[in-house]
Scaffold this motif. Sequence first.
Motif, PDB file in Angstrom:
ATOM      1  N   ASN A 684      47.282  44.964  44.801  1.00 14.93           N
ATOM      2  CA  ASN A 684      47.096  43.757  45.605  1.00 14.93           C
ATOM      3  C   ASN A 684      48.440  43.180  46.053  1.00 14.93           C
ATOM      4  O   ASN A 684      48.581  42.701  47.186  1.00 14.93           O
ATOM      5  CB  ASN A 684      46.311  42.713  44.813  1.00 14.93           C
ATOM      6  CG  ASN A 684      44.836  43.050  44.715  1.00 14.93           C
ATOM      7  OD1 ASN A 684      44.282  43.737  45.576  1.00 14.93           O
ATOM      8  ND2 ASN A 684      44.181  42.580  43.657  1.00 14.93           N
ATOM      9  N   ALA A 687      49.668  45.195  48.922  1.00 12.42           N
ATOM     10  CA  ALA A 687      48.928  44.883  50.149  1.00 12.42           C
ATOM     11  C   ALA A 687      49.478  43.628  50.810  1.00 12.42           C
ATOM     12  O   ALA A 687      49.613  43.559  52.051  1.00 12.42           O
ATOM     13  CB  ALA A 687      47.447  44.711  49.828  1.00 12.42           C
ATOM     14  N   LEU A 688      49.793  42.611  50.014  1.00 13.47           N
ATOM     15  CA  LEU A 688      50.339  41.384  50.591  1.00 13.47           C
ATOM     16  C   LEU A 688      51.723  41.626  51.190  1.00 13.47           C
ATOM     17  O   LEU A 688      52.064  41.024  52.221  1.00 13.47           O
ATOM     18  CB  LEU A 688      50.403  40.283  49.531  1.00 13.47           C
ATOM     19  CG  LEU A 688      49.056  39.760  49.015  1.00 13.47           C
ATOM     20  CD1 LEU A 688      49.272  38.538  48.139  1.00 13.47           C
ATOM     21  CD2 LEU A 688      48.129  39.397  50.182  1.00 13.47           C
ATOM     22  N   VAL A 705      46.886  32.965  52.394  1.00 16.16           N
ATOM     23  CA  VAL A 705      46.074  34.096  51.967  1.00 16.16           C
ATOM     24  C   VAL A 705      44.692  33.563  51.621  1.00 16.16           C
ATOM     25  O   VAL A 705      44.554  32.566  50.916  1.00 16.16           O
ATOM     26  CB  VAL A 705      46.690  34.805  50.747  1.00 16.16           C
ATOM     27  CG1 VAL A 705      45.772  35.921  50.251  1.00 16.16           C
ATOM     28  CG2 VAL A 705      48.072  35.363  51.098  1.00 16.16           C
ATOM     29  N   VAL A 707      40.874  34.175  50.051  1.00 25.65           N
ATOM     30  CA  VAL A 707      40.056  34.946  49.116  1.00 25.65           C
ATOM     31  C   VAL A 707      38.940  34.048  48.631  1.00 25.65           C
ATOM     32  O   VAL A 707      39.102  32.819  48.554  1.00 25.65           O
ATOM     33  CB  VAL A 707      40.915  35.472  47.935  1.00 25.65           C
ATOM     34  CG1 VAL A 707      41.496  34.346  47.110  1.00 25.65           C
ATOM     35  CG2 VAL A 707      40.117  36.437  47.062  1.00 25.65           C
ATOM     36  N   GLY A 711      36.920  35.524  43.854  1.00 25.08           N
ATOM     37  CA  GLY A 711      37.887  36.608  43.881  1.00 25.08           C
ATOM     38  C   GLY A 711      38.712  36.660  42.611  1.00 25.08           C
ATOM     39  O   GLY A 711      38.760  35.708  41.821  1.00 25.08           O
ATOM     40  N   VAL A 715      45.018  38.103  42.669  1.00 22.97           N
ATOM     41  CA  VAL A 715      45.462  37.840  44.044  1.00 22.97           C
ATOM     42  C   VAL A 715      46.466  36.698  44.050  1.00 22.97           C
ATOM     43  O   VAL A 715      47.499  36.760  44.732  1.00 22.97           O
ATOM     44  CB  VAL A 715      44.259  37.532  44.954  1.00 22.97           C
ATOM     45  CG1 VAL A 715      44.734  37.133  46.355  1.00 22.97           C
ATOM     46  CG2 VAL A 715      43.325  38.747  45.043  1.00 22.97           C
ATOM     47  N   CYS A 761      46.756  37.095  55.429  1.00 19.91           N
ATOM     48  CA  CYS A 761      45.861  38.136  54.903  1.00 19.91           C
ATOM     49  C   CYS A 761      44.548  37.513  54.459  1.00 19.91           C
ATOM     50  O   CYS A 761      44.537  36.428  53.862  1.00 19.91           O
ATOM     51  CB  CYS A 761      46.538  38.834  53.722  1.00 19.91           C
ATOM     52  SG  CYS A 761      45.568  40.171  52.996  1.00 19.91           S
ATOM     53  N   VAL A 763      41.590  38.531  51.914  1.00 23.66           N
ATOM     54  CA  VAL A 763      41.257  39.465  50.835  1.00 23.66           C
ATOM     55  C   VAL A 763      39.753  39.375  50.581  1.00 23.66           C
ATOM     56  O   VAL A 763      39.265  38.381  50.035  1.00 23.66           O
ATOM     57  CB  VAL A 763      42.033  39.153  49.548  1.00 23.66           C
ATOM     58  CG1 VAL A 763      41.654  40.152  48.451  1.00 23.66           C
ATOM     59  CG2 VAL A 763      43.534  39.179  49.800  1.00 23.66           C
ATOM     60  N   THR A 765      36.372  40.823  48.642  1.00 20.64           N
ATOM     61  CA  THR A 765      36.144  41.396  47.314  1.00 20.64           C
ATOM     62  C   THR A 765      34.956  42.341  47.356  1.00 20.64           C
ATOM     63  O   THR A 765      33.863  41.967  47.777  1.00 20.64           O
ATOM     64  CB  THR A 765      35.879  40.281  46.278  1.00 20.64           C
ATOM     65  OG1 THR A 765      36.956  39.341  46.315  1.00 20.64           O
ATOM     66  CG2 THR A 765      35.762  40.870  44.882  1.00 20.64           C
ATOM     67  N   HIS A 792      42.498  42.971  53.890  1.00 14.91           N
ATOM     68  CA  HIS A 792      42.636  43.730  52.649  1.00 14.91           C
ATOM     69  C   HIS A 792      41.350  43.608  51.841  1.00 14.91           C
ATOM     70  O   HIS A 792      40.743  42.531  51.777  1.00 14.91           O
ATOM     71  CB  HIS A 792      43.808  43.193  51.813  1.00 14.91           C
ATOM     72  CG  HIS A 792      43.928  43.823  50.452  1.00 14.91           C
ATOM     73  ND1 HIS A 792      44.181  45.163  50.271  1.00 14.91           N
ATOM     74  CD2 HIS A 792      43.818  43.283  49.186  1.00 14.91           C
ATOM     75  CE1 HIS A 792      44.226  45.426  48.974  1.00 14.91           C
ATOM     76  NE2 HIS A 792      44.008  44.301  48.295  1.00 14.91           N
ATOM     77  N   ASP A 794      39.891  44.019  48.040  1.00 20.28           N
ATOM     78  CA  ASP A 794      40.070  44.260  46.615  1.00 20.28           C
ATOM     79  C   ASP A 794      38.808  44.971  46.115  1.00 20.28           C
ATOM     80  O   ASP A 794      37.810  44.338  45.774  1.00 20.28           O
ATOM     81  CB  ASP A 794      40.275  42.924  45.877  1.00 20.28           C
ATOM     82  CG  ASP A 794      40.430  43.098  44.370  1.00 20.28           C
ATOM     83  OD1 ASP A 794      40.334  44.245  43.896  1.00 20.28           O
ATOM     84  OD2 ASP A 794      40.617  42.090  43.664  1.00 20.28           O
TER      85      ASP A 794
END
Length: 1014
Positions: A684, A687-688, A705, A707, A711, A715, A761, A763, A765, A792, A794
């Motif tokens: 993770n 990815a960031l 970011v 999520v 999540g 992260v 980003c 994220v 899940t 992205h 996860d």
Amino acid sequence: MLAARDARVTVVGAGPVACLVAIELRKRSFEVSLYERGSDVRLATGGRGHSFNLTLTRRGLTSLDGHIVDMLYRNGVVLPQRVIHHVDGTTSCQPYGTDPDLHHLLSIPRSLLHEMLLDEAEKAGARLNFGFECIGVEPASGSATFVDGGAGIVRTSADLLIGCDGANSIVRHEMFRRGAQMRISQDYVSDGFVEIRIPALAGGGHALLDAARDAERPGAPRHGLHIWPRGEFMLLAQPNVDGSYTAGLWMPMAGGDDGEGGERLGWDRVRTRRDVRALFEEHFPDVVDLASSYAEDVLQWAPAPLKTVRCDPYHHGRTVLVGDSAHTLVPFFGQGINCSFEDVRTFFALFDRTLAETGHDAAAALAATLPAYTEWRRPAGDTIADLSLAMASELKDRSGDVAFQTRKRLEKELHLRHPGLYVPLYHAVAFTDTPYQDAVARHERHRAVLDELCARHDPAGEAELIIAAYAEAIGRAGPGPGSGLGSSPDPDVGSGPGSPAGRRPAGIGHLVPAPRTERHAVPAPRTERSAAAPGTDLYLDPAQQKELLDVVTSRLVDFHEDLSKGNHPAWYRVAAAEPPRAEQRAPRTGTAVATLLDEIFDSALPDGMMHPHPGFMAHVPSGGLFQGAVGEFVARSLNRFAGAWAAAPGFARLEANVIDWFCSLMGYGEGSFGYLTTGGSIANFMALRCALERLPEHQHHRAAVYVSDQGHFSVAKAERLAGIGAGGHRAVPTDGAYRMDLVALRETIERDLRYGTPPACVVATAGTTNTGAVDDLRAVAGLCREYGVWFHVDACFGGFFRLTRRGRALLDGIEEADSIAVDAHKSLFLPHGSSALLVRDKSTLKQAFAIPDAAYIPELSQDDDRPDFMDYGPELTREFRGLTAWLPIKMHGINAFERCLDDKLDLAEDLAGRLAGVDGIDIVSRGEPHLPTVAFRVRPDSTGDAADAAEADRLTERVCELVCSRGNIYVATSELPREGHVIRACIMHHQTDAGVIDQFVEDVRWALRRLGEE
């Protein structure tokens, strides 16, 4: 120094042996508490127990106080002989010895002995606790955990913990699992038995005794152990003081062909009253009229199985086994209770001696007594187990044989005339205190001489000649060690091999252990240096390497075998007695490998959670395929650097192949690539870092970011590592299925854009830890394209479920992600440390992590088809990681993993459905399809107010604690915004099967019953 009066002892069990232990402890002023799973037998009003009578002999009676022995004789029946009921209806008697006043059995109902000893233990001051089921033991510290029907979990700690909990001893089981280096064997015999009662005569007399009266032979007949030997089966009967008999019918569990064209009887052939009547009328006709309810007795209960259990050692830490928990015997020799009582006598004779030697320091005396007790009693336990098995044949078949009876008469006459030269084995076992193993060893030597004489001469007609020849042969050679068995042995003189004089505790000089072998096979010394021994030379030659691997492999195989047999719980309670020992400094000298492995397997391993256990369902578990561990071991042993292609092109190619496989499984095509990591957290983070490459560097610390609020917390950690400020984290609300709310996501991105916060980003899940929910990946992908935000996923939990049909539907759209984090140590069942970051565009990884111009590595590749992994991730030097996945996938093929993942989905559906049918349980709603997580809780009351919800939370936590307390399953609780506290079960172990699910449901039901009792 610990005085005995200040020492605490916990005894698990409250049977006759436990009570005798308690009496002896109280004589020495110990504080004693007994914990018994069952109820107080003194208050019982009926029901079935172990009612078949116990037979006490001198060996057992000498362990009891005189007033107890007197009470037993007043309430028992003396049996000086066997009474054989032959097939032809005649009877014959076989006296046990030469003097019926000395050589006899004392038949006593078990319940009477038990109640008597309970009373005596209570009078002595022992605390008796009934209804306490032992569910866990810490042998090293002497602590135990019990479930009490009225008070919940009860934990005890003591200076000594004694296991007297019988054949299915939980204490023995816990010792085995917690570092005792114990060998255990459990062997079932083919026989089972049922109990039958022969009532007293109308006038109160004994029916079988009365039937034996002969008008032509004046004089009262004597009682005896009645035996109806019938080859493969037999009937035994023992008299009670009230005129009744307790009888037992012993027969193989399964019948069949006897090998001679006939049928061999077994319990599977005796199912109806008609079957029973036919059996008795043919084989036991003299019992038919005496026991009117024999058919009902036989059919009332299923036949009880018989088994022999042996273990070694009998002790570990502050814990010791006494009686059946150390040595479970089949009952044919009648020595079970006698051997157990002798355990007690031996233990306290050893303790009394060491207490005096240690200046009355009870702690030091106990520490010395426990290993000595194992050394002295384990050979005896093994020997009497063998004798008991051998006696079955004698009772069922040979006791009715004329030649056998002739030989027995010869042996008794030989003993009568030459008691110092010959003692029958039964006599030595039952009527002396000679150690079982010594009695057998001496008997084998003397029997060989007698066998040779009986082969040359007829025992029936030439007994005098045989006796004279025997006396001359043995007298000339000397009786050998262990002579004088019929008299009281000198407590200061050894009676067995290897018995050093002067080491006998007073009163038990005759209890001599056989020489003991080590429990662990340490490799034999080599002419050259051994790898198993400590040394200063770091180099191991190939032979030493193999030796080291053999030692390690043996322990690993033993561990995995134990795990497969259920000999480890799903979690070990963390020992509270003392924290793990800290080592501040590195050792200056070496230690033998066997000792180091003991520390690993016996101290470090049995503590905390057992992730390899099939019943481990907390977190997102992985069984850790052994094949993967072998792959990693090979890679570590070869020690090749694969960070640069040119350094190890073959291994770099293997690792690149694994990455290509992973990309393909996620739906990625040409141009995709990845990097193998040690976990999802690093994936993770990477990815960031890739996502931030799309933003100007000065905006990195202000980036946002997104999520969901379900999540993973990794992260947020990744954001910190990537340099994103604390204010950049956006927890997006979830919908009713705990998936990211796309309307809320859009609104949050719009708000950030209005205020100048750059979206870095999103994220999504693919498998939340709490419920296994998967965000709408395709919809999130579309929204990210719309705003130009890095997408992205996860997918550490759920990624590889894309192998399955249901998983592909659930993870639809994952192939559109810019990057994906996957954990092969979750959904590919590999060992921990097997993860990856995958990217749709290979160049994005290199842009984020490549640092040019490493002058000391001129061989760096300029060919993207020959990647230098150091340019695609944060590490330069790292282990070659590819083999951990490469080896098991190549060995089994990816289809095997697909089938296993499909099975986990099926098991989760089954678990959810079955728990939904349990009264008092609510299941958290699961979408279709769904990853294999099931969350549930105790149902709150219908009022729905805050107090009811809080109580439901408490009860849910309690159910979780109770389920885990049994050791079969380990689950944990979590908290959901709407439901509150829930128990979550994640089914991800490759060996979790329907049987584990059955056990889980049973444990939940059991916990709810306990909850009701509380």
